[in-house]
Scaffold this motif. Structure first.
Motif, short mmCIF file in Angstrom:
data_model
loop_
_atom_site.label_atom_id
_atom_site.label_comp_id
_atom_site.label_asym_id
_atom_site.label_seq_id
_atom_site.Cartn_x
_atom_site.Cartn_y
_atom_site.Cartn_z
N THR A 1 22.08 -1.72 -26.00
CA THR A 1 22.12 -0.46 -25.28
C THR A 1 23.40 0.28 -25.64
OG1 THR A 1 23.17 -1.54 -23.37
CG2 THR A 1 20.76 -1.30 -23.33
N PRO A 2 23.42 1.61 -25.51
CA PRO A 2 24.68 2.36 -25.75
C PRO A 2 25.77 1.88 -24.80
CG PRO A 2 22.79 3.85 -25.71
CD PRO A 2 22.28 2.51 -25.27
N TRP A 3 27.01 2.12 -25.19
CA TRP A 3 28.14 1.56 -24.46
C TRP A 3 28.22 2.06 -23.03
CZ3 TRP A 3 31.62 5.04 -22.51
CH2 TRP A 3 31.65 6.31 -23.07
N TYR A 4 27.75 3.24 -22.74
CA TYR A 4 27.87 3.80 -21.40
C TYR A 4 26.74 3.37 -20.48
CZ TYR A 4 24.35 7.08 -23.19
OH TYR A 4 23.21 7.61 -23.74
N LYS A 5 25.71 2.73 -21.00
CA LYS A 5 24.58 2.30 -20.18
C LYS A 5 24.82 0.90 -19.65
CE LYS A 5 20.93 5.16 -22.17
NZ LYS A 5 19.57 5.18 -22.77
N GLY A 6 24.97 0.81 -18.34
CA GLY A 6 25.16 -0.48 -17.71
C GLY A 6 26.59 -0.89 -17.52
N SER A 7 27.53 -0.38 -18.33
CA SER A 7 28.93 -0.74 -18.16
C SER A 7 29.50 -0.06 -16.92
CB SER A 7 29.74 -0.35 -19.39
OG SER A 7 29.66 1.04 -19.62
N VAL A 8 30.61 -0.59 -16.41
CA VAL A 8 31.22 -0.09 -15.19
C VAL A 8 32.34 0.89 -15.56
CG1 VAL A 8 32.44 -0.71 -13.06
CG2 VAL A 8 30.64 -2.20 -13.96
N PHE A 9 32.34 2.05 -14.91
CA PHE A 9 33.39 3.04 -15.11
C PHE A 9 34.45 2.86 -14.03
CE2 PHE A 9 31.62 6.66 -17.89
CZ PHE A 9 30.91 5.77 -18.66
N PRO B 1 20.73 -0.28 -10.67
CA PRO B 1 20.48 0.02 -12.09
C PRO B 1 21.16 1.31 -12.49
CG PRO B 1 18.56 0.54 -10.75
CD PRO B 1 19.52 -0.14 -9.83
N GLY B 2 21.71 1.33 -13.67
CA GLY B 2 22.44 2.50 -14.12
C GLY B 2 23.88 2.15 -14.42
N THR B 3 24.78 3.11 -14.20
CA THR B 3 26.20 2.94 -14.50
C THR B 3 27.02 3.20 -13.24
OG1 THR B 3 25.85 3.70 -16.77
CG2 THR B 3 28.10 3.77 -15.93
N PRO B 4 27.56 2.16 -12.62
CA PRO B 4 28.38 2.36 -11.42
C PRO B 4 29.80 2.78 -11.78
CG PRO B 4 28.18 0.04 -11.88
CD PRO B 4 27.33 0.74 -12.91
N SER B 5 30.43 3.50 -10.86
CA SER B 5 31.81 3.96 -11.05
C SER B 5 32.64 3.56 -9.84
CB SER B 5 31.84 5.49 -11.24
OG SER B 5 33.17 5.94 -11.37
N ILE B 6 33.74 2.87 -10.10
CA ILE B 6 34.65 2.43 -9.04
C ILE B 6 35.86 3.35 -9.02
CG2 ILE B 6 36.11 0.53 -8.23
CD1 ILE B 6 34.21 -1.42 -9.54
N PHE B 7 36.12 3.94 -7.86
CA PHE B 7 37.31 4.77 -7.72
C PHE B 7 38.52 3.87 -7.56
CE2 PHE B 7 39.82 8.03 -5.18
CZ PHE B 7 40.03 8.85 -6.29
N TYR B 8 39.61 4.21 -8.21
CA TYR B 8 40.78 3.34 -8.24
C TYR B 8 41.15 2.89 -6.82
CZ TYR B 8 44.08 6.79 -6.34
OH TYR B 8 44.74 7.66 -5.51
N GLY B 9 41.42 1.61 -6.66
CA GLY B 9 41.80 1.05 -5.36
C GLY B 9 40.63 0.54 -4.56
N ASP B 10 39.40 0.99 -4.83
CA ASP B 10 38.25 0.49 -4.06
C ASP B 10 37.99 -0.98 -4.34
OD1 ASP B 10 37.93 2.91 -2.89
OD2 ASP B 10 36.18 3.53 -4.07
#
Length: 554
Positions: free
Chosen positions: A182-190, A457-466
Motif C-alpha cells: 500500500t502507499p506510505w500514507y495508507k494505514g500509517s499513523v500521522f 480503518p484508514g489513517t489515524p492522526s495523533i495530536f502531540y501529547g495525546d
C-alpha cells in the motif's frame, strides 16, 4: 569321525603320496626354458623355488615351521598363492608380516624418487615395487597428490560452507509478513505537531524546528509514519495569531529558517518518516487561480486527461501551486490544504485541485477536510475525491460511545469515503483548532479513545501529547487569560532531564496539569500491532484479488 561317516583306519591316514605330487606344478609342467617368469614388469626375476605341500588329511603337529624359506618378495608370495589355488591344494602362506602383501592392515602408497613404499601402519619398505620414472611416464604421476587431496578437501568444505551461508542468508531475508503493498500514507499513523509548543532549542521559551529535530528519537519510538506540522509560516504576533499568515513561501523567524526545514526532512527520511505541511490558504488567498486550458471541452474527460490540458506556466498565477513546488524542492512529502471550504462556490475549485495533485504526483499526498465535501454538490465531490489522497475527519468523543459508533459507521458507508477506490479517511480526535482529547475526561478514557482511533480503518492522526494524555494549560491564577483560545496548545511535557525549555526561561504557555507517561508504551504497542495487521487499516481480509470485509469473515 564315525558320526560324519569318515573312516578312521590308520592305514588310510598314513598313506604316502608319490613324489611327483610333492613338487609344485610350476616346476613339473613348464619347460626348462620357461622356468623364468614371463611377467613383463619383472623380466629378469626367476621363478620362486618350489614350495612344500601339506597333505590336507595330515594331522597338525601344532608347531609352526620356521621361516627358513623366507620369500624374497611379495611377488613370490602372489605367484605361489596363484599356483596353489589353481592346483586346488592347500599352500601354507605367511601373511602376518608387517611387510606382507597379504597383510589386511597394510595399505601401499607409492613413494618419492627413491621408490619407497609407505604403509599406513608406519612400515617403510625401500626398493619394493620401485618403478623408474622415464620420459614416457605420464606427467600426473609426478604430481603432489597428498597436497592435491588436501586442497580439494578444503575447497569442497569452503564451497559447502558458502552454500550454507547463502541458504541461511536467504532464509533470514525472507519477508516476515505477507501484507499487501500500500502507499506510505495508507494505514500509517500521522503525528500532528504545533512546533511552537513541542521543544525549545535556544531558550527563548518558544518551540522551534531545531528543537523538534532533537526529539526525532521520541517520534521514531512512537512508531508513526509521518509528521504533520501545523502552520509554520510567518504571521503577525506568531504564535498567538498563527492563522493569519502573510506568505506561504517562508518560515516564521521564531521557528527557524528554510535550512532548518530542509534539515528536518532529511533526518525524518533517514528514519523512514514523511513530513507533511499544513497550507492555510484562507484568508491569504482571496480567490483561486483562473487556469488556462487548451480546450474548453474537458468536463467529461478522465482525471489525467483533464490535467494534461493545463498550461505549463499556470503556477505564475497560482500562489498555492507556486508554494507547493517550492516546498517540494525542500523535501516535503505532501500538503494539507486548509480552508478550501471557503471556496466551495469558486468555479475553478475542481480545476485547481486537479492541477495541485498533478504537480504532486503519486508519491506526495494532497489532503483536504471533510467539511469541503459537505460544502459542495455531489457532482463536484465526486470529481474532487479522484484528486485527493486523504480526507481529514474530526470525531468528537465527548458525546458517548453510541454517537461515536454512529458517526464512524456513517462515514464508512458514505458515498465518497467508503473503503475502496478513492481517498482514505484521516481520523482526528484532536487538533490545532480543537480542545484537548483528555480535557474533561479521565486519563483511562482518553487512552481508550486513542486505542479506538488506532483500530479504525484508514489513517489515524495523533495530536502531540495525546499519546500521554497531555491536558490543557494549567492556569489557576488566570495569568494567561488573554491567550485562553490557545490553552489546548499547552507546551509538551517530557519524561527526561531535558525539558521543554531551559530553567532560566518561562515557556510561552504553561504545561498541562497532568501527564500519564505510562500510556506511551501502550499506544506505541498498538501502533506496532497495526503495522503487522493490514486487516485493521484495510477493514478487510485480502486473499488473491478477493477482498472480504472484516465483519463478513467467519
Amino acid at each position: 569321525m564315525n558320526n560324519l561317516g569318515i573312516s578312521t583306519d590308520p592305514a588310510l591316514l598314513g598313506v604316502e603320496l608319490p613324489s611327483s605330487l610333492m613338487t609344485s606344478p610350476s616346476v613339473s609342467t613348464f619347460m626348462p626354458e620357461e622356468d623364468a617368469s614371463i611377467c613383463p614388469l619383472l623380466p629378469t626375476t626367476p621363478s620362486p623355488p618350489p614350495m612344500d605341500f601339506i597333505h590336507p588329511l595330515t594331522p597338525s603337529t601344532g608347531i609352526e615351521e620356521e621361516n627358513t624359506g623366507e620369500l624374497r618378495g611379495d611377488d613370490a608370495q602372489a605367484e605361489t598363492s596363484s599356483s596353489g589355488s589353481s592346483s586346488g591344494i592347500g599352500i601354507q602362506v605367511t601373511a602376518n608380516g608387517p611387510g606382507s602383501l597379504f597383510n589386511k592392515h597394510a595399505y601401499q602408497h607409492l613413494g618419492g624418487k627413491n621408490g619407497d613404499i609407505v604403509q599406513e601402519n608406519g612400515v617403510n619398505q625401500t626398493g619394493v615395487f620401485s618403478i623408474p620414472i622415464t620420459k614416457d611416464t605420464p606427467s600426473f604421476v609426478k604430481w603432489n597428490w597428498p597436497l592435491i587431496r588436501t586442497c580439494t578437501l578444503f575447497l569442497f568444505m569452503a564451497m559447502l560452507i558458502a552454500m550454507c551461508a547463502i541458504v541461511i542468508s536467504m532464509i533470514f531475508n525472507l519477508p516476515k509478513t505477507c501484507n499487501p503493498e500500500t502507499p506510505w500514507y495508507k494505514g500509517s499513523v500521522f503525528y500532528e505537531i504545533f512546533p511552537a509548543s513541542f521543544q525549545d532549542s535556544n531558550g527563548d521559551g518558544l518551540g522551534d524546528l531545531k528543537g523538534l529535530a532533537s526529539r526525532v528519537d521520541y517520534i521514531e519510538s512512537l512508531g508513526v509514519g509521518a509528521v504533520r506540522l501545523n502552520s509554520i509560516f510567518p504571521a503577525k504576533h506568531y504564535p498567538d495569531h498563527f492563522q493569519n499568515v502573510t506568505t506561504l513561501m517562508d518560515i516564521d523567524e521564531i521557528l527557524g529558517s528554510t535550512r532548518d526545514i530542509s534539515y528536518l526532512t532529511r533526518i525524518f527520511h533517514r528514519r523512514n518518516i514523511s513530513l507533511v505541511l499544513d497550507l492555510p490558504i484562507y484568508p491569504l488567498i482571496k480567490h483561486l487561480a483562473v487556469l488556462k486550458k487548451n480546450s474548453s471541452e474537458a468536463v467529461n474527460a478522465t482525471d489525467f486527461e483533464v490535467q494534461d490540458v493545463f498550461q505549463e506556466d499556470d503556477s505564475e498565477d497560482d500562489p498555492v501551486l507556486t508554494a507547493m513546488r517550492y516546498w517540494l524542492s525542500v523535501g516535503v512529502d505532501g500538503f494539507y490544504v486548509k480552508g478550501l471550504e471557503n471556496y466551495a462556490d469558486d468555479p475553478y475549485l475542481v480545476d485547481n485541485i486537479q492541477e495541485w495533485k498533478f504537480a504532486l504526483g503519486s508519491d506526495r499526498i494532497l489532503m483536504v477536510s471533510k467539511v469541503l465535501f459537505d460544502s459542495v454538490s455531489d457532482d463536484i465531490a465526486a470529481k474532487i475525491k479522484h484528486c485527493v489522497d486523504l480526507v481529514d475527519v474530526f470525531v468528537d468523543v465527548s458525546n458517548g460511545t453510541k454517537i461515536i459508533a454512529e458517526r464512524v459507521q456513517s462515514l464508512l458507508n458514505s458515498v465518497h469515503l467508503a473503503p475502496g477506490f478513492g481517498p482514505w479517511i484521516h481520523w482526528s480526535l484532536g487538533g490545532v483548532t480543537e480542545r484537548r482529547l483528555s480535557q474533561g475526561m479521565s486519563t483511562n478514557t482518553s487512552l481508550a479513545a486513542t486505542l479506538m482511533q488506532l483500530m479504525l480503518p484508514g489513517t489515524p492522526s495523533i495530536f502531540y501529547g495525546d499519546e500521554v494524555a497531555l491536558q490543557e494549560v494549567y492556569d489557576p491564577l488566570g495569568d494567561h487569560e488573554d491567550s485562553k483560545h490557545l490553552h489546548h496548545l499547552s507546551t509538551m511535557v517530557w519524561d527526561s532531564d531535558i525539558k521543554f525549555t531551559v530553567k532560566e526561561s518561562l515557556p510561552w504557555l504553561p504545561p498541562g496539569a497532568f501527564v500519564a507517561f505510562h500510556h506511551f508504551e501502550i499506544v506505541a504497542g498498538m501502533i506496532r500491532l497495526r503495522k503487522t495487521a493490514p486487516s485493521i487499516y484495510q477493514n478487510a481480509v485480502i486473499k488473491e484479488s478477493q477482498s472480504v470485509l472484516n465483519t463478513a469473515v467467519r
